[in-house]
Design a protein around this motif. Sequence first.
Motif, PDB file in Angstrom:
ATOM      1  N   THR A 182       0.858  -1.189   0.000  1.00 46.19           N
ATOM      2  CA  THR A 182       0.000   0.000   0.000  1.00 46.19           C
ATOM      3  C   THR A 182       0.890   1.234   0.000  1.00 46.19           C
ATOM      4  OG1 THR A 182      -0.105   0.560   2.356  1.00 46.19           O
ATOM      5  CG2 THR A 182      -1.561  -1.219   1.598  1.00 46.19           C
ATOM      6  N   LYS A 183       0.315   2.331  -0.469  1.00 42.75           N
ATOM      7  CA  LYS A 183       1.061   3.587  -0.563  1.00 42.75           C
ATOM      8  C   LYS A 183       0.866   4.434   0.704  1.00 42.75           C
ATOM      9  CE  LYS A 183       3.393   6.685  -2.900  1.00 42.75           C
ATOM     10  NZ  LYS A 183       4.732   6.616  -3.459  1.00 42.75           N
ATOM     11  N   LEU A 184       0.490   3.766   1.832  1.00 41.79           N
ATOM     12  CA  LEU A 184       0.284   4.501   3.082  1.00 41.79           C
ATOM     13  C   LEU A 184       1.524   5.284   3.499  1.00 41.79           C
ATOM     14  CD1 LEU A 184      -1.793   1.872   5.097  1.00 41.79           C
ATOM     15  CD2 LEU A 184      -2.547   4.149   4.391  1.00 41.79           C
ATOM     16  N   VAL A 185       2.722   4.828   3.077  1.00 46.02           N
ATOM     17  CA  VAL A 185       3.954   5.598   3.294  1.00 46.02           C
ATOM     18  C   VAL A 185       4.601   5.792   1.923  1.00 46.02           C
ATOM     19  CG1 VAL A 185       4.315   4.840   5.671  1.00 46.02           C
ATOM     20  CG2 VAL A 185       5.294   3.504   3.799  1.00 46.02           C
ATOM     21  N   PRO A 186       5.441   6.826   1.782  1.00 42.07           N
ATOM     22  CA  PRO A 186       5.944   7.161   0.440  1.00 42.07           C
ATOM     23  C   PRO A 186       6.602   6.001  -0.313  1.00 42.07           C
ATOM     24  CG  PRO A 186       6.418   8.944   1.961  1.00 42.07           C
ATOM     25  CD  PRO A 186       5.847   7.833   2.789  1.00 42.07           C
ATOM     26  N   ASN A 187       7.361   5.152   0.360  1.00 39.09           N
ATOM     27  CA  ASN A 187       8.009   4.029  -0.325  1.00 39.09           C
ATOM     28  C   ASN A 187       7.181   2.738  -0.238  1.00 39.09           C
ATOM     29  OD1 ASN A 187      10.085   5.702  -1.010  1.00 39.09           O
ATOM     30  ND2 ASN A 187      11.571   4.840   0.420  1.00 39.09           N
ATOM     31  N   TRP A 188       5.902   2.841   0.008  1.00 38.20           N
ATOM     32  CA  TRP A 188       4.946   1.741   0.105  1.00 38.20           C
ATOM     33  C   TRP A 188       5.201   0.876   1.355  1.00 38.20           C
ATOM     34  CZ3 TRP A 188       1.079   0.759  -3.815  1.00 38.20           C
ATOM     35  CH2 TRP A 188       1.192   1.529  -4.984  1.00 38.20           C
ATOM     36  N   THR A 189       4.168   0.164   1.789  1.00 38.93           N
ATOM     37  CA  THR A 189       4.313  -0.851   2.842  1.00 38.93           C
ATOM     38  C   THR A 189       4.455  -2.191   2.131  1.00 38.93           C
ATOM     39  OG1 THR A 189       1.922  -1.258   2.969  1.00 38.93           O
ATOM     40  CG2 THR A 189       2.817   0.458   4.404  1.00 38.93           C
ATOM     41  N   TRP A 190       5.296  -3.089   2.652  1.00 36.17           N
ATOM     42  CA  TRP A 190       5.631  -4.355   1.981  1.00 36.17           C
ATOM     43  C   TRP A 190       5.345  -5.526   2.909  1.00 36.17           C
ATOM     44  CZ3 TRP A 190       6.824  -3.910  -3.071  1.00 36.17           C
ATOM     45  CH2 TRP A 190       7.104  -2.613  -3.511  1.00 36.17           C
ATOM     46  N   ASP A 191       4.348  -6.322   2.573  1.00 30.75           N
ATOM     47  CA  ASP A 191       3.920  -7.426   3.445  1.00 30.75           C
ATOM     48  C   ASP A 191       3.796  -8.692   2.625  1.00 30.75           C
ATOM     49  OD1 ASP A 191       3.390  -5.234   5.136  1.00 30.75           O
ATOM     50  OD2 ASP A 191       1.336  -5.104   4.382  1.00 30.75           O
ATOM     51  N   THR A 192       4.209  -9.820   3.210  1.00 25.55           N
ATOM     52  CA  THR A 192       4.002 -11.068   2.492  1.00 25.55           C
ATOM     53  C   THR A 192       3.472 -12.174   3.397  1.00 25.55           C
ATOM     54  OG1 THR A 192       4.869 -12.515   0.801  1.00 25.55           O
ATOM     55  CG2 THR A 192       6.412 -11.966   2.573  1.00 25.55           C
ATOM     56  N   PHE A 193       2.486 -12.890   2.896  1.00 25.80           N
ATOM     57  CA  PHE A 193       1.792 -13.952   3.639  1.00 25.80           C
ATOM     58  C   PHE A 193       1.985 -15.294   2.945  1.00 25.80           C
ATOM     59  CE2 PHE A 193      -0.204 -10.061   4.881  1.00 25.80           C
ATOM     60  CZ  PHE A 193      -0.553 -10.244   6.208  1.00 25.80           C
ATOM     61  N   GLU A 194       1.991 -16.364   3.762  1.00 25.99           N
ATOM     62  CA  GLU A 194       2.095 -17.717   3.205  1.00 25.99           C
ATOM     63  C   GLU A 194       1.034 -18.584   3.853  1.00 25.99           C
ATOM     64  OE1 GLU A 194       5.385 -19.521   2.005  1.00 25.99           O
ATOM     65  OE2 GLU A 194       6.773 -17.813   2.120  1.00 25.99           O
ATOM     66  N   HIS A 195       0.568 -19.598   3.136  1.00 24.40           N
ATOM     67  CA  HIS A 195      -0.280 -20.585   3.788  1.00 24.40           C
ATOM     68  C   HIS A 195       0.581 -21.364   4.772  1.00 24.40           C
ATOM     69  CE1 HIS A 195      -2.869 -23.974   4.639  1.00 24.40           C
ATOM     70  NE2 HIS A 195      -3.854 -23.162   4.310  1.00 24.40           N
ATOM     71  N   GLU A 196      -0.022 -21.725   5.936  1.00 27.21           N
ATOM     72  CA  GLU A 196       0.798 -22.372   6.983  1.00 27.21           C
ATOM     73  C   GLU A 196       1.394 -23.701   6.531  1.00 27.21           C
ATOM     74  OE1 GLU A 196      -1.789 -22.736  10.364  1.00 27.21           O
ATOM     75  OE2 GLU A 196      -3.132 -24.134   9.369  1.00 27.21           O
ATOM     76  N   LEU A 197       0.799 -24.353   5.537  1.00 27.98           N
ATOM     77  CA  LEU A 197       1.325 -25.655   5.110  1.00 27.98           C
ATOM     78  C   LEU A 197       2.401 -25.553   4.020  1.00 27.98           C
ATOM     79  CD1 LEU A 197      -1.918 -27.864   4.997  1.00 27.98           C
ATOM     80  CD2 LEU A 197      -0.154 -27.782   6.776  1.00 27.98           C
TER      81      LEU A 197
END
Length: 372
Positions: A182-197
């Motif tokens: 998201t562009k909530l901050v100037p250099n974007w927020t960076w998040d990554t999710f994985e399925h637990e398996l």
Amino acid sequence: MNAPDELAWRLFLQVNAAAPGVNNALFETWTSDSDTFQLNPAFPTGPSPIRPRPPVIPSGGQAVAAPGISRRKTRAAPLVIPLRPVPPKPDLTGEEVRRNRDAFDFIVKNKLYTVSGLKAAAGKSFSFPPTAIEIKAEWLPVEEIPAFMLNRIALADVPRQFHVNTAADGKQYGLIAMHIITKLVPNWTWDTFEHELNPARCDIIGCNDQFGMPAPGSTPANTSVWMGYGPCLKTEAVRALFASAKWDSAFEHYCLKGTQTDFSDRTGLAIRLGNSIAEKGFVQQSSCMTCHARAAWGPDGKKTSHDGFDENGPPLGAINLAWFWKFTGNPPIFVGMGGLTQTATSADFVWSVARCAYDDTATPPKIPCGEK
Ligand code: HEC
């Protein structure tokens, strides 16, 4: 910026909230690359089924020559810690990028969806609005999921533990990983999710979640790879968020692998974050922010690197000014000095803009990301 993992979870709830359409999550009602980068971009007016396509990023982290840059005689040493046992072949993972209305409108308003538009915009500076959200989702055909997950789930249980939806080809796919920016901050927020398996979920670089994971908030990597990690334990705080969510409850089986808020730490070490599916084969050499900072186009309206990769593989750490500038003379280099010329225009971290623009300068026109 002070609580990036909590923010990541709140965004996960937001983009995956139930939406109109059979088993749809909100992001599945947004516009895809193929809807955005065409002569007449269209935001879907109703549910628009997913269309997973083969992964784009060169998997395996192979060093590749950037366009226009010839390979040196001595090839860079392989950067990859080989995955043993190797993941099943063929790789049936399908990917799709989706963006919300504000991100889409920004691209359209600035004519960043065609190569002629990018040519006209060369040298300008762009900043998406703070409300822009983009996601990249990784999907696997449902019937492939049990074997991929080392048979730790039965086929009948897949729909309860994976977010499943029907794609445009009529096939059922299960979500195995997701990037959110998201562009909530100037250099974007960076998040990554994985399925637990996911069998390689925390391999090599570990997992880190200071909000959703009970203390110490991290899972070290297994000493061997592709063995799996079991369910991710959740804190009361994240459970409270889940309790308020109106969504496919299968989303509770996903884990935040980590977030990235900067290029390097206070001692100069490059910060790394990579997903075992999206950045398969090079998680130890993956920096979301650095590779995306390299998303740029030249005066011809074409991307200036091979999706961020060069002879040394994917880039880490700070932005390299040579990606954007040519200069004659000696440092210090500063704006306004003689001999400094801009050679590339930043796509504000959005790779699709740099690589998917509808090529209306070619005859016949080319649609680089037009999988339909
Ligand atoms: C080595 C380069 C590289 C790295 C590292 C990388 N990406 Fe990307 N990313 C790309 C490219 C190229 C695309 C466009 C092609 C595609 O859709 O796969 C992309 C697409 C995306 C998109 C869709 C929006 C867009 O920019 O087109 C998101 C969201 C995204 N990546 C998030 C992440 C996150 C989060 C990380 C870190 C966990 C990450 N990426 C790491 C190269 C990279």
